[in-house]
Structure formats: structure tokens, C-alpha cells
Design a protein around this motif. Structure first.
Motif, PDB file in Angstrom:
ATOM      1  N   HIS A  21       0.847  -1.188   0.000  1.00  0.00           N
ATOM      2  CA  HIS A  21       0.000   0.000   0.000  1.00  0.00           C
ATOM      3  C   HIS A  21       0.886   1.242   0.000  1.00  0.00           C
ATOM      4  CE1 HIS A  21      -2.536  -3.207   1.653  1.00  0.00           C
ATOM      5  NE2 HIS A  21      -3.577  -2.534   1.146  1.00  0.00           N
ATOM      6  N   TYR A  22       0.921   1.958  -1.150  1.00  0.00           N
ATOM      7  CA  TYR A  22       1.776   3.131  -1.308  1.00  0.00           C
ATOM      8  C   TYR A  22       0.909   4.389  -1.437  1.00  0.00           C
ATOM      9  CZ  TYR A  22       5.851   0.139  -2.386  1.00  0.00           C
ATOM     10  OH  TYR A  22       6.875  -0.785  -2.349  1.00  0.00           O
ATOM     11  N   GLY A  34       9.438   9.449   3.092  1.00  0.00           N
ATOM     12  CA  GLY A  34       9.896   8.219   3.733  1.00  0.00           C
ATOM     13  C   GLY A  34       9.353   7.014   3.021  1.00  0.00           C
ATOM     14  N   PRO A  35       9.340   5.873   3.684  1.00  0.00           N
ATOM     15  CA  PRO A  35       8.912   4.627   3.046  1.00  0.00           C
ATOM     16  C   PRO A  35       7.492   4.711   2.498  1.00  0.00           C
ATOM     17  CG  PRO A  35       9.948   4.183   5.155  1.00  0.00           C
ATOM     18  CD  PRO A  35       9.764   5.669   5.076  1.00  0.00           C
ATOM     19  N   TYR A  36       7.291   4.126   1.349  1.00  0.00           N
ATOM     20  CA  TYR A  36       5.991   3.935   0.710  1.00  0.00           C
ATOM     21  C   TYR A  36       5.364   5.232   0.195  1.00  0.00           C
ATOM     22  CZ  TYR A  36       6.657  -0.083   3.820  1.00  0.00           C
ATOM     23  OH  TYR A  36       7.195  -1.141   4.506  1.00  0.00           O
ATOM     24  N   CYS A  37       6.090   6.338   0.138  1.00  0.00           N
ATOM     25  CA  CYS A  37       5.540   7.607  -0.322  1.00  0.00           C
ATOM     26  C   CYS A  37       6.297   8.087  -1.562  1.00  0.00           C
ATOM     27  CB  CYS A  37       5.607   8.661   0.780  1.00  0.00           C
ATOM     28  SG  CYS A  37       4.539   8.298   2.189  1.00  0.00           S
ATOM     29  N   GLU A  43       6.648   6.340 -10.711  1.00  0.00           N
ATOM     30  CA  GLU A  43       7.661   5.831  -9.788  1.00  0.00           C
ATOM     31  C   GLU A  43       7.051   4.856  -8.791  1.00  0.00           C
ATOM     32  OE1 GLU A  43       9.412   9.228  -8.014  1.00  0.00           O
ATOM     33  OE2 GLU A  43      10.565   9.795  -9.799  1.00  0.00           O
ATOM     34  N   ALA A  44       5.874   5.186  -8.281  1.00  0.00           N
ATOM     35  CA  ALA A  44       5.223   4.300  -7.311  1.00  0.00           C
ATOM     36  C   ALA A  44       4.840   2.974  -7.953  1.00  0.00           C
ATOM     37  CB  ALA A  44       3.997   4.986  -6.720  1.00  0.00           C
ATOM     38  N   ALA A  45       4.314   3.028  -9.189  1.00  0.00           N
ATOM     39  CA  ALA A  45       3.889   1.805  -9.869  1.00  0.00           C
ATOM     40  C   ALA A  45       5.078   0.907 -10.189  1.00  0.00           C
ATOM     41  CB  ALA A  45       3.134   2.156 -11.143  1.00  0.00           C
ATOM     42  N   GLU A  46       6.217   1.507 -10.471  1.00  0.00           N
ATOM     43  CA  GLU A  46       7.418   0.705 -10.729  1.00  0.00           C
ATOM     44  C   GLU A  46       7.945   0.054  -9.456  1.00  0.00           C
ATOM     45  OE1 GLU A  46      10.038   3.486 -12.556  1.00  0.00           O
ATOM     46  OE2 GLU A  46       9.153   3.272 -14.557  1.00  0.00           O
ATOM     47  N   LEU A  77       2.562   7.221 -19.255  1.00  0.00           N
ATOM     48  CA  LEU A  77       2.390   6.346 -18.098  1.00  0.00           C
ATOM     49  C   LEU A  77       2.052   4.941 -18.578  1.00  0.00           C
ATOM     50  CD1 LEU A  77       2.167   5.854 -15.050  1.00  0.00           C
ATOM     51  CD2 LEU A  77      -0.218   6.615 -15.167  1.00  0.00           C
ATOM     52  N   VAL A  78       2.981   4.025 -18.377  1.00  0.00           N
ATOM     53  CA  VAL A  78       2.766   2.611 -18.700  1.00  0.00           C
ATOM     54  C   VAL A  78       2.978   1.822 -17.418  1.00  0.00           C
ATOM     55  CG1 VAL A  78       3.494   0.631 -20.068  1.00  0.00           C
ATOM     56  CG2 VAL A  78       3.570   2.939 -21.065  1.00  0.00           C
TER      57      VAL A  78
END
Length: 318
Positions: A21-22, A34-37, A43-46, A77-78
Motif C-alpha cells: 500500500h503506497y 519516507g517509506p511507501y511515499c 515511480e510508485a507503480a514501478e 504512463l505505462v
């Protein structure tokens, strides 16, 4: 990374973040770094791992407009992930927007317009994709061209959209999967813009149509519209053809409003096509579908409605 952390969103909601969960915010505050943000969906999806049917991975998207900024020769966005959910954190889907402004042969690559540009705002490759409470849109509208909102580069399964707005022109939904479910969502486009899957269900959706033939065809099994509202604004026609090339359609308790006078299942009529209707109105009055080929229209009854239930359409073998 830490095992879990809590974060308060802009609207005061507290969400728990962990390796599945990001959180994404273009204006990520220093206190939340920090972590998960992350500051970008890409970037989050990768970074997030694949989910699965029992435990999907989730990207929480802070309310904002996320421009995908594609180039003439590539989509901005892929996403290549299995069982990923994108969840908007606003009070309504208009608050969280994924957008671009692009179309085929528009600022095309190369510059002499000898080839088509990829026209999707975003591409998702993977099973189990889900979007909740957000808008996915392609703003290009200067000429009639393909301007997809979302597409894929393969055929996948178990996609769903809940409380979303999906806005484009030609081919708004540019994918063909096995099972696809839309609930309480708005889909807007011109021709061929309602895609989906072999088994596609639209339930309690609003569909805005600005040209005849909103569907290219209903695919292998059926496309079911249940408790949907269609708004129709045609320029050169008084007949709305729901598809170009047919397939099995179901209209169950649906209403149409707008300037069309006649509704037909398909532009090119096939003798073996069979479509079903029940309680369909046009501008508040009961309407007979497919007056030109009445043999194509069958009234949906209690005896046969089970064949088009959500469990039959979407249950599959898993």
C-alpha cells in the motif's frame, strides 16, 4: 522499509501504508517523506510489487491532477503490474485526475505525420487492474481523432472500475480483455469508444455519446448494461446504432435521452444476432429497440435473465 506506517491525507483520512500500500502526492510534504511515499504515479507503480487476487497492491492517489506528459513517440504512463488498484483520495472522482492531451496523427512522430503517435493517456498491462474514485481523461478535442483514455498492449482478465470518470473521444476505452466490470462510472466519447471485454458489465453507469456507433462490436460473449443512463447528442444522424458490427447486447432497465429518434442494435445487421432488452426508455417514453430488424430483439424475461447475471458474466472458473 519499515513494516507499516500511518499517514493523514489532505481530507483528514488516515491510511496505513506497507509494502503493498503506497501513497502518491505531487506535493508530498516533508513530514510525509519516507517509506511507501512517492511524488509520481510512475515511480510508485514501478516500485510496488505485484499484487494477487486475495491481496491486491494499492496506490493511494492524493487529490490532484497527474499529467502523464507523454512524448509524440511514447505514452507517458505505462503500468506493468498484476492486481494493482489505483484509488483516488478525493471526495469525488473529479478530485483526482490522470490526464494527457494527445491523439493519433497529432504532433505525430516523425514530424512529417507519416506515422501515428500512441494516443493513450495511460497503458496498463496486467490482470486484476482496478480503478476507484478517480478520473482518467484525454483532453485532445480539436479534431476527430483517436484520443484514448486508457489502453493495454495485450489481453488480460478481471478489470474493474468503481466510481470513475473515463473521458476521451474515439476509442476512449482501448482494450479488449476477458472480464471487465464498470460500476457507478461515467464513460464519454464519440465513435467506437466503449470497449471492454468478452464478458463486460456496465452497472449504474452514465454513458455520454456524441456520435453514432459508440461500440465497434460486442465481443465474444455479451455486453450487459444494467440500470444505466445514456445521454445522446448526434450531429448528423437521428438514429443511434449501438454497434458497428453487432454481437450480443443486453439493455436492462436503461434510459436514453437526447436528440436521437431511433435506436438500433447494429449498423450492419446480421440475421443470427440476438440482443435482449427490458424496460428501456427514450426521453421518458418506452422505446422499441431495432425497428429495422425486430428479429434481433428479444425481451429479457425472468426465465433467461440469469444467463446475464454478474455471477454468470464475471464469475469465470476461478
Amino acid at each position: 522499509m519499515d513494516s507499516m506506517r500511518s499517514l493523514q491525507t489532505k481530507n483528514g483520512m488516515v491510511i496505513n501504508l506497507d509494502e503493498r500500500h503506497y501513497y502518491v502526492s505531487r506535493s508530498l510534504e516533508e513530514k510525509n517523506e519516507g517509506p511507501y511515499c512517492f511524488r509520481s504515479i510512475k515511480e510508485a507503480a514501478e516500485a510496488i510489487p505485484d499484487g494477487n487476487k486475495e491481496t491486491p497492491s494499492v496506490l493511494y492517489l492524493e487529490q490532484d491532477v497527474y499529467w502523464t506528459n507523454g512524448a509524440p513517440d511514447r505514452v507517458g504512463l505505462v503500468i506493468q503490474k498484476e492486481w494493482l488498484t489505483l484509488c483516488g483520495l478525493g471526495k469525488k472522482p473529479e478530485d483526482t485526475v490522470i490526464a494527457d492531451n494527445r491523439g493519433h496523427m497529432v504532433n505525430a512522430y516523425p514530424s512529417d505525420n507519416s506515422a501515428s503517435s500512441p494516443a493513450q493517456t495511460m497503458i496498463v498491462n496486467g490482470n486484476g487492474f482496478r480503478a476507484e474514485n478517480l478520473t482518467i481523461g484525454n483532453r485532445y478535442s480539436d479534431i476527430i481523432t483517436q484520443a484514448y483514455a486508457i489502453g493495454s498492449q495485450g489481453e488480460y482478465d478481471c478489470w474493474s472500475f468503481e466510481n470513475c470518470r473515463i473521458l476521451g473521444m474515439l476509442d476512449t476505452l482501448s482494450f479488449h480483455h476477458n472480464r471487465v466490470y464498470f460500476h457507478n462510472s461515467l464513460i464519454r466519447g464519440t465513435k467506437d469508444f466503449i470497449g471492454g471485454g468478452d464478458y463486460a458489465v456496465y452497472e449504474e453507469c452514465q454513458i455520454e455519446i456524441f456520435d453514432t456507433c459508440p461500440m465497434y462490436m460486442a465481443r465474444e460473449a455479451a455486453t450487459v448494461y444494467r440500470n444505466c443512463k445514456f445521454t445522446v447528442q448526434l450531429e448528423d444522424f437521428d438514429t443511434l446504432y449501438l454497434t458497428k458490427f453487432g454481437g450480443q447486447l443486453v439493455l436492462d432497465n436503461c434510459s436514453f435521452c437526447g436528440n436521437c429518434k431511433i435506436i438500433e442494435w447494429e449498423l450492419e445487421t446480421k440475421k443470427d444476432a440476438r440482443c435482449y432488452w427490458r424496460n428501456v426508455t427514450l426521453n421518458g417514453h418506452p422505446v422499441a429497440i431495432s425497428q429495422a430488424s425486430p428479429w434481433n430483439s428479444i425481451e429479457l424475461t425472468k426465465k433467461i435473465e440469469g444467463a446475464f447475471s454478474n455471477s454468470n458474466m464475471l464469475g469465470g472458473n476461478d
